[in-house]
Design a protein around this motif. Sequence first.
Motif, mmCIF file in Angstrom:
data_model
loop_
_atom_site.group_PDB
_atom_site.id
_atom_site.type_symbol
_atom_site.label_atom_id
_atom_site.label_comp_id
_atom_site.label_asym_id
_atom_site.label_seq_id
_atom_site.Cartn_x
_atom_site.Cartn_y
_atom_site.Cartn_z
ATOM 1 N N ILE A 381 10.202 -49.799 -7.738
ATOM 2 C CA ILE A 381 11.231 -49.762 -6.326
ATOM 3 C C ILE A 381 11.824 -50.941 -5.980
ATOM 4 N N MET A 382 13.231 -51.126 -6.024
ATOM 5 C CA MET A 382 13.328 -52.749 -5.857
ATOM 6 C C MET A 382 14.936 -52.916 -5.270
ATOM 7 N N GLY A 383 14.761 -53.455 -4.045
ATOM 8 C CA GLY A 383 15.936 -53.863 -3.486
ATOM 9 C C GLY A 383 16.475 -55.225 -3.945
ATOM 10 N N VAL A 384 17.214 -55.847 -2.976
ATOM 11 C CA VAL A 384 17.474 -57.306 -2.990
ATOM 12 C C VAL A 384 17.145 -58.320 -1.752
ATOM 13 N N GLU A 385 16.864 -59.204 -1.928
ATOM 14 C CA GLU A 385 16.577 -60.128 -0.457
ATOM 15 C C GLU A 385 17.553 -59.910 0.531
ATOM 16 N N GLY A 386 17.076 -59.455 1.493
ATOM 17 C CA GLY A 386 17.738 -59.074 2.791
ATOM 18 C C GLY A 386 18.312 -57.761 2.715
ATOM 19 N N MET A 387 18.108 -56.947 1.568
ATOM 20 C CA MET A 387 18.624 -55.551 1.650
ATOM 21 C C MET A 387 17.327 -54.757 1.042
ATOM 22 N N PRO A 388 16.523 -54.244 2.056
ATOM 23 C CA PRO A 388 15.205 -53.717 1.276
ATOM 24 C C PRO A 388 15.633 -52.295 1.145
ATOM 25 N N VAL A 389 14.838 -51.627 0.121
ATOM 26 C CA VAL A 389 14.850 -50.190 -0.096
ATOM 27 C C VAL A 389 13.819 -49.612 1.127
ATOM 28 N N GLU A 390 14.140 -48.624 1.823
ATOM 29 C CA GLU A 390 13.311 -48.218 2.978
ATOM 30 C C GLU A 390 13.016 -46.736 2.834
ATOM 31 N N ASN A 391 11.522 -46.666 3.426
ATOM 32 C CA ASN A 391 10.997 -45.120 3.545
ATOM 33 C C ASN A 391 11.093 -44.358 2.295
ATOM 34 N N VAL A 437 6.778 -53.043 -6.643
ATOM 35 C CA VAL A 437 7.676 -52.800 -5.539
ATOM 36 C C VAL A 437 8.137 -54.118 -5.109
ATOM 37 N N ARG A 438 9.546 -54.363 -4.830
ATOM 38 C CA ARG A 438 9.984 -55.616 -4.370
ATOM 39 C C ARG A 438 11.183 -55.456 -3.380
ATOM 40 N N HIS A 439 11.132 -56.224 -2.395
ATOM 41 C CA HIS A 439 12.223 -56.075 -1.337
ATOM 42 C C HIS A 439 12.388 -54.777 -0.892
ATOM 43 N N ALA A 440 11.234 -54.150 -0.122
ATOM 44 C CA ALA A 440 11.114 -52.813 0.346
ATOM 45 C C ALA A 440 10.354 -52.891 1.613
ATOM 46 N N LYS A 441 10.557 -51.683 2.247
ATOM 47 C CA LYS A 441 10.089 -51.423 3.702
ATOM 48 C C LYS A 441 9.605 -50.030 3.863
ATOM 49 N N GLY A 442 8.293 -49.693 4.515
ATOM 50 C CA GLY A 442 7.988 -48.321 4.678
ATOM 51 C C GLY A 442 7.682 -47.533 3.376
ATOM 52 N N ILE A 443 7.027 -48.173 2.519
ATOM 53 C CA ILE A 443 6.602 -47.692 1.505
ATOM 54 C C ILE A 443 5.080 -46.895 1.348
ATOM 55 N N SER A 444 5.167 -45.544 1.106
ATOM 56 C CA SER A 444 3.829 -44.909 0.865
ATOM 57 C C SER A 444 3.579 -44.336 -0.329
ATOM 58 N N VAL A 445 2.392 -44.772 -0.910
ATOM 59 C CA VAL A 445 2.123 -44.346 -2.141
ATOM 60 C C VAL A 445 0.720 -43.585 -2.196
ATOM 61 N N SER A 446 0.649 -42.448 -2.523
ATOM 62 C CA SER A 446 -0.551 -41.696 -2.020
ATOM 63 C C SER A 446 -0.932 -40.967 -3.652
#
Length: 547
Positions: A381-391, A437-446
Amino acid sequence: MSGEQKLLDRRRFLAATGMAGAMSITAAAQGKVVAASSEGAVADGRTLNTVALQRAIDRAHEAGGGVVVLTPGVYLSGGLQLRSNVTLRLEAGSELLGSPRTEDYQYHPGPAEEGDANGRHLIFAIDAENIAVEGLGTIDGNGAHFWHRKGRPQAKPEDMWADVVAWDYEAATPRRPAPMLEFARCRNVRVEGVTLANAPSWTMRPIACESVWIHGVRVRNPIFAPNTDGMDITASRNVFISDCDIATGDDAICIKSENPYGELLPTKNITITNCVFTTCCNGLKLGTATYGRFENITFSNSVIYNEASSPLNERVIAGIALEMVDGGSIEGVAISNIVMENVRTPLFVRLGERHKGRGSFVRDIKISGIQARGALLTSSIMGVEGMPVENVSLRDISIATVEKGERKWAHGMPPEMREFYPEARMFGRLPAAGLYVRHAKGISVSAFSLNSETPDPRPVIATEDVSDVELLHVKASAAAEGEPLLRLRNTQNAWVSGTRAPAGTAVFVEVAGATSSGIALHGNETSSAAKVVAFAENAKAEAVTGA
């Protein structure tokens, strides 16, 4: 008795005896029945029938609607235009065979005149409603006449993981019919039961359509056939795809956002279920192009596979690829109950910036019930700096991998590649065995499980520049060569819980980077770990609680 009257009598018999099945939906409806042969079509595989078949379609349309029937035989044809209230039915044993000559396909303005998707098609409809292509016959695009071998050098055995067999071929002409079936700005479109084979390029594209039903369709393109996407669902809404069997040389189902025919509307309310895919590219892919919004997309109860005997460059690149790089957005994706076999990369989520756009984002993704056997590359799961993948929520994910990792990969830093075309293999080998996972916010792994066929000296999960992350009930073998089970680099507000350190664990969690903070460990079983927490790269001890 005329051929037309026989067809009508047959339908009355089927309806009376309850045997009409799915075909009765349109066949029993009011409308004219036109046998293609009654308009002069000759099913010998040699006679060009474009004029006769178009006349049959026009006759049904002018009568207010009806069914054009292809009885058994091979009908050679150039481009046809389907019109409102007309169903094209291919009976079992019938085949609509595309002409091998590009001049037999009329160019329809809007798309480019040349390229992988252009304005030439075997079947085309625009601004039509209540149209259908159905039956147990075959539409064959005669694709072998439109591509040839490149003669490129074969990939080295050690590079086959990144190669694609379809690269061996290229278009023989930039004006090959593509997509083979194109429905533009149409309403109430149904494609059911037919086999779509040997497409010269993209196989079928509903674009800027509303209310599309695709059911029981078989796609059969060679594994090496270039650009032969199975289905490209583009800028459309309320699309239902079920019980389809797709074998092709490019993405099995690719959902896109672009519209050369006019206004770019959201790609919205797409449901895909009960399907089987095999290809050398991607199974389900969102992108590219990705200029607009993707909303409310579900994919469930399906299989994505390659045979164990398939060379690595003939295997699926990514089972699930969610890609946003052209300034649009992805919001509201639910994927569940997918089995993958010998797929190179199970999951790939990417937010990039090939083209800049206002407010581009990827968020609110739920993926559950994934079982992948024979995987090779790391999910990410990868966004770029300042543009995170969310939730993003990953739940009940089971991956069995055959990749033999190397310790240098564990400490590598993948390039950003912010403006590059997205592909799961684009970053090379990643610094985690199961999930990076890089450049991300709100990640849940269960309930994430990784079973490595050989010892792997990489953490099962690694994060970099991630905030608000949960890692719950992670299960894996110990990382080899003293590497940690989990590595959290420059990660904030992380919760690690319910995980047992496997036997031989050197470090349960490594926290790295000076910006790491708010990492809580709770309810884990760490007695088998030589060390519960290790710190690296200027990480502070106060970044962790509950160890």
